[in-house]
Write a protein that holds these residues in place. Structure first.
Motif, short mmCIF file in Angstrom:
data_model
loop_
_atom_site.label_atom_id
_atom_site.label_comp_id
_atom_site.label_asym_id
_atom_site.label_seq_id
_atom_site.Cartn_x
_atom_site.Cartn_y
_atom_site.Cartn_z
N ALA A 115 -13.76 7.41 7.61
CA ALA A 115 -15.11 7.64 7.11
C ALA A 115 -15.63 9.03 7.40
O ALA A 115 -16.61 9.47 6.80
CB ALA A 115 -16.06 6.61 7.72
N THR A 116 -14.99 9.76 8.31
CA THR A 116 -15.56 11.05 8.74
C THR A 116 -14.69 12.26 8.43
O THR A 116 -15.16 13.39 8.54
CB THR A 116 -15.83 11.04 10.26
OG1 THR A 116 -14.59 10.80 10.94
CG2 THR A 116 -16.84 9.97 10.61
N GLY A 117 -13.44 12.07 8.06
CA GLY A 117 -12.56 13.20 7.80
C GLY A 117 -12.81 13.82 6.43
O GLY A 117 -13.59 13.32 5.62
N LEU A 118 -12.12 14.94 6.18
CA LEU A 118 -12.25 15.65 4.92
C LEU A 118 -10.89 15.78 4.25
O LEU A 118 -9.85 15.80 4.91
CB LEU A 118 -12.81 17.05 5.14
CG LEU A 118 -14.23 17.15 5.67
CD1 LEU A 118 -14.60 18.61 5.92
CD2 LEU A 118 -15.21 16.53 4.69
N VAL A 119 -10.93 15.89 2.92
CA VAL A 119 -9.74 16.20 2.13
C VAL A 119 -10.03 17.50 1.41
O VAL A 119 -11.06 17.65 0.77
CB VAL A 119 -9.44 15.09 1.09
CG1 VAL A 119 -8.24 15.46 0.23
CG2 VAL A 119 -9.25 13.75 1.76
N VAL A 120 -9.12 18.46 1.52
CA VAL A 120 -9.22 19.70 0.78
C VAL A 120 -8.07 19.73 -0.21
O VAL A 120 -6.92 19.52 0.16
CB VAL A 120 -9.17 20.94 1.70
CG1 VAL A 120 -9.17 22.22 0.89
CG2 VAL A 120 -10.35 20.93 2.67
#
Length: 160
Positions: free
Chosen positions: A107-112
């Motif tokens: 729920a808190t990570g990012l995808v680039v």
């Protein structure tokens, strides 16, 4: 006496761009700034030609960096603060990479997602549509680098 030399052929030769350490270091610095990553971050690199980026993250002191290939089974589902999708080659690999990224960021990570080399049929629009279908939302877009930053869509509380 004859000696036979066996050539070992790798499945994928390194690209000339991937060999440039300074370029990889600059890309990693920019991603760490965009994603506000601490040095203790866990990172998953998804795509081809990821070794120079993996080494650049390790040189910066990242706690854990994992390199994954789209479409290749991965026995673990280790959580990541950042999943960086680089150098995917087509719609099928993009789907595999987004699924792998989504399963790791929680729920808190990012995808680039690097869109500059995306060979998908509809380009960046394709990336956005597929991300939304997986419960990801576009947080930022870097026009210069053609890069999308995605995060998990917030879950709305239901009224009683």
């Amino acid at each position: 006496m004859s000696v036979q030399v066996e050539n070992i052929v790798e499945g994928e030769p390194p690209s000339s761009a991937a060999i440039d350490d300074a370029s990889s270091a600059a890309r990693v610095d920019r991603i760490m700034a965009v994603a506000h990553l601490p040095l203790s971050a866990h990172v998953a690199l998804i795509g081809h030609h990821t070794l120079p980026l993996l080494l650049a993250f390790l040189r910066r002191g990242c706690a854990a960096v994992r390199s994954l290939r789209p479409g290749t089974p991965s026995p673990d589902r280790e959580a990541a603060d950042l999943a960086w999708i680089v150098d995917v080659q087509g719609d099928g690999e993009l789907d595999d990479a987004l699924h792998a990224a989504r399963s790791r960021i929680g729920a808190t990570g990012l995808v680039v997602v690097e869109g500059s080399n995306c060979v998908c049929r509809r380009g960046l629009l394709s990336i956005r549509d597929r991300a939304v279908a997986l419960g990801l939302d576009v947080i930022a877009f870097d026009h210069t680098a053609r890069r999308l930053v995605l995060g998990a869509q917030p879950r709305l509380a239901m009224a009683a």
